[in-house]
Design a protein around this motif. Sequence first.
Motif, mmCIF file in Angstrom:
data_model
loop_
_atom_site.group_PDB
_atom_site.id
_atom_site.type_symbol
_atom_site.label_atom_id
_atom_site.label_comp_id
_atom_site.label_asym_id
_atom_site.label_seq_id
_atom_site.Cartn_x
_atom_site.Cartn_y
_atom_site.Cartn_z
ATOM 1 N N GLU A 73 0.052 6.505 9.710
ATOM 2 C CA GLU A 73 -0.861 7.126 8.927
ATOM 3 C C GLU A 73 -2.223 6.325 8.651
ATOM 4 O OE1 GLU A 73 1.235 7.996 5.137
ATOM 5 O OE2 GLU A 73 3.460 8.113 6.487
ATOM 6 N N LEU A 74 -2.475 5.620 9.471
ATOM 7 C CA LEU A 74 -3.654 4.736 9.661
ATOM 8 C C LEU A 74 -4.650 5.592 8.993
ATOM 9 C CD1 LEU A 74 -3.713 1.795 9.720
ATOM 10 C CD2 LEU A 74 -4.345 2.023 12.182
ATOM 11 N N GLU A 75 -5.160 6.559 9.620
ATOM 12 C CA GLU A 75 -6.459 7.156 9.189
ATOM 13 C C GLU A 75 -6.470 7.730 7.816
ATOM 14 O OE1 GLU A 75 -7.920 9.995 12.036
ATOM 15 O OE2 GLU A 75 -9.859 10.336 10.830
ATOM 16 N N SER A 76 -5.635 8.209 7.418
ATOM 17 C CA SER A 76 -5.490 8.875 6.120
ATOM 18 C C SER A 76 -5.380 7.712 5.048
ATOM 19 C CB SER A 76 -4.234 9.662 5.996
ATOM 20 O OG SER A 76 -2.727 9.194 6.093
ATOM 21 N N GLN A 77 -4.742 6.615 5.248
ATOM 22 C CA GLN A 77 -4.605 5.463 4.454
ATOM 23 C C GLN A 77 -6.066 4.929 4.220
ATOM 24 O OE1 GLN A 77 -0.769 2.897 4.792
ATOM 25 N NE2 GLN A 77 -0.505 4.389 3.208
ATOM 26 N N VAL A 78 -6.722 4.682 5.312
ATOM 27 C CA VAL A 78 -7.917 4.034 5.264
ATOM 28 C C VAL A 78 -9.045 4.974 4.587
ATOM 29 C CG1 VAL A 78 -9.873 3.564 6.876
ATOM 30 C CG2 VAL A 78 -7.786 2.768 7.526
ATOM 31 N N SER A 119 1.335 -0.911 -0.456
ATOM 32 C CA SER A 119 2.621 -0.648 -0.736
ATOM 33 C C SER A 119 2.750 -0.084 -2.147
ATOM 34 C CB SER A 119 3.530 -2.078 -0.844
ATOM 35 O OG SER A 119 3.503 -2.855 0.421
ATOM 36 N N ALA A 120 1.458 -0.027 -2.650
ATOM 37 C CA ALA A 120 1.408 0.533 -4.117
ATOM 38 C C ALA A 120 1.765 2.202 -4.138
ATOM 39 C CB ALA A 120 0.088 0.326 -4.797
ATOM 40 N N THR A 121 2.166 2.860 -5.108
ATOM 41 C CA THR A 121 2.265 4.190 -5.035
ATOM 42 C C THR A 121 0.964 5.060 -4.763
ATOM 43 O OG1 THR A 121 3.848 3.547 -6.891
ATOM 44 C CG2 THR A 121 3.851 5.938 -6.455
ATOM 45 N N ASP A 122 -0.020 4.138 -5.383
ATOM 46 C CA ASP A 122 -1.376 4.965 -5.381
ATOM 47 C C ASP A 122 -2.293 3.961 -4.798
ATOM 48 O OD1 ASP A 122 -3.810 6.057 -5.357
ATOM 49 O OD2 ASP A 122 -3.623 6.621 -7.629
ATOM 50 N N GLU A 148 -5.973 3.501 -6.596
ATOM 51 C CA GLU A 148 -5.710 2.959 -7.935
ATOM 52 C C GLU A 148 -5.687 1.439 -7.763
ATOM 53 O OE1 GLU A 148 -6.374 4.116 -10.534
ATOM 54 O OE2 GLU A 148 -5.856 2.261 -11.649
ATOM 55 N N ALA A 149 -5.025 0.699 -6.694
ATOM 56 C CA ALA A 149 -4.821 -0.623 -6.664
ATOM 57 C C ALA A 149 -6.197 -1.065 -6.134
ATOM 58 C CB ALA A 149 -3.833 -0.938 -5.428
ATOM 59 N N VAL A 150 -6.909 -0.440 -5.486
ATOM 60 C CA VAL A 150 -8.345 -0.872 -4.961
ATOM 61 C C VAL A 150 -9.187 -0.988 -6.360
ATOM 62 C CG1 VAL A 150 -10.312 -0.166 -3.892
ATOM 63 C CG2 VAL A 150 -8.208 -0.124 -2.636
ATOM 64 N N ARG A 151 -9.078 0.087 -6.915
ATOM 65 C CA ARG A 151 -9.890 0.211 -8.469
ATOM 66 C C ARG A 151 -9.454 -1.064 -9.063
ATOM 67 N NH1 ARG A 151 -9.698 5.839 -7.106
ATOM 68 N NH2 ARG A 151 -7.561 5.961 -8.197
ATOM 69 N N SER A 152 -8.104 -1.466 -9.304
ATOM 70 C CA SER A 152 -7.792 -2.615 -10.143
ATOM 71 C C SER A 152 -8.386 -3.911 -9.634
ATOM 72 C CB SER A 152 -6.163 -2.424 -10.349
ATOM 73 O OG SER A 152 -5.539 -3.174 -9.216
ATOM 74 N N LEU A 153 -8.486 -4.038 -8.206
ATOM 75 C CA LEU A 153 -9.161 -5.131 -7.733
ATOM 76 C C LEU A 153 -10.643 -5.280 -8.050
ATOM 77 C CD1 LEU A 153 -7.343 -5.484 -4.287
ATOM 78 C CD2 LEU A 153 -7.107 -6.918 -6.327
ATOM 79 N N LYS A 154 -11.324 -4.069 -7.861
ATOM 80 C CA LYS A 154 -12.748 -4.049 -8.223
ATOM 81 C C LYS A 154 -13.010 -4.479 -9.807
ATOM 82 C CE LYS A 154 -15.922 -2.520 -6.063
ATOM 83 N NZ LYS A 154 -16.473 -2.997 -4.856
ATOM 84 N N MET A 155 -11.970 -4.201 -10.498
ATOM 85 C CA MET A 155 -12.278 -4.678 -12.012
ATOM 86 C C MET A 155 -11.958 -5.925 -12.265
ATOM 87 S SD MET A 155 -12.209 -1.972 -13.685
ATOM 88 C CE MET A 155 -12.076 -2.262 -15.425
ATOM 89 N N CYS A 156 -11.564 -6.988 -11.103
ATOM 90 C CA CYS A 156 -11.500 -8.278 -11.345
ATOM 91 C C CYS A 156 -12.688 -9.032 -11.719
ATOM 92 C CB CYS A 156 -10.892 -8.852 -10.027
ATOM 93 S SG CYS A 156 -9.300 -8.396 -9.725
ATOM 94 N N SER A 157 -13.937 -8.425 -11.171
ATOM 95 C CA SER A 157 -15.018 -9.242 -11.735
ATOM 96 C C SER A 157 -15.381 -9.033 -13.062
ATOM 97 C CB SER A 157 -16.188 -8.753 -10.680
ATOM 98 O OG SER A 157 -16.121 -7.118 -10.567
ATOM 99 N N ARG A 158 -14.831 -7.706 -13.735
ATOM 100 C CA ARG A 158 -15.236 -7.598 -15.116
ATOM 101 C C ARG A 158 -14.462 -8.059 -16.230
ATOM 102 N NH1 ARG A 158 -15.323 -1.728 -12.951
ATOM 103 N NH2 ARG A 158 -17.408 -1.682 -11.866
#
Length: 230
Positions: A24-29, A212-215, A218-228
């Motif tokens: 599922e590489l393309e859809s996950q990317v 490995s996250a369900t979403d 959402e995991a990407v968005r939580s990492l983007k929040m690290c700077s804030r």
Amino acid sequence: MERNARHGGEVKVAPSVLSARPLELESQVRQVALAGADMLHLDIMDGNFVPNLTFGPATAKALSSINLLPLDVHLMVSAACLDWAIPAFAEAGARYITVHSEVTPHLSRTLRTIRGLGVRSAVALNPATPPDFLPYVLDELDMVLIMTVNPGFGGQAFIPAMLKKIEVVREMIDRAGVPCEIEVDGGIDAATGAEAVARGATILVAGSYVFSATDPGEAVRSLKMCSRER
Ligand code: DX5
Ligand code: ZN
């Protein structure tokens, strides 16, 4: 917050496809790109420098041809591979190519070769590798990758002693006044990511935490929040 502002704003996130589902590489990317990921981290392992095998230039080319995210190619290969691997991954469309300092006695030459191919240059440091040499090659570097686990596999625990190394490298870069990114790779999640950013990291690589996250979005968005968060 203050530190991050000093280093150009929001932290960048580079999901590592090592932990993506191969079929599922393309859809996950697509999913992580839509969620605001900045780059796609591609771990190239040769079964010699590290005890694992992963992708070749054909996979890199396929991922760059879908044109969703710039490719961040992390070469975990021995010296004998570098001569062909660097031009092959440049040709495949890499935005960054990272080599490990442990594999070559000719790091400066290798970094010049990477830039000469129109690709951003980076060096990776294993957990036990001291950063002392960096001031001598900072002018030839676009990024320093600090390994926060031993390379070879996803899903390992972040090594806390690496926080000090991030601080030391941050100081070297600030002292030199060069626009060099600090990427951290291994065991990164929202908590360790925030710690790394607070010490001066500007790019977070995350494999299992994202894929490995369900979403994964959402995991990407939580990492983007690290700077804030600080
Ligand atoms: C490990 C690789 C990492 C790996 C990280 O050798 O360099 O990029 O994908 O995986 P996680 O985020 O699961 O530790
Ligand atoms: Zn990596």
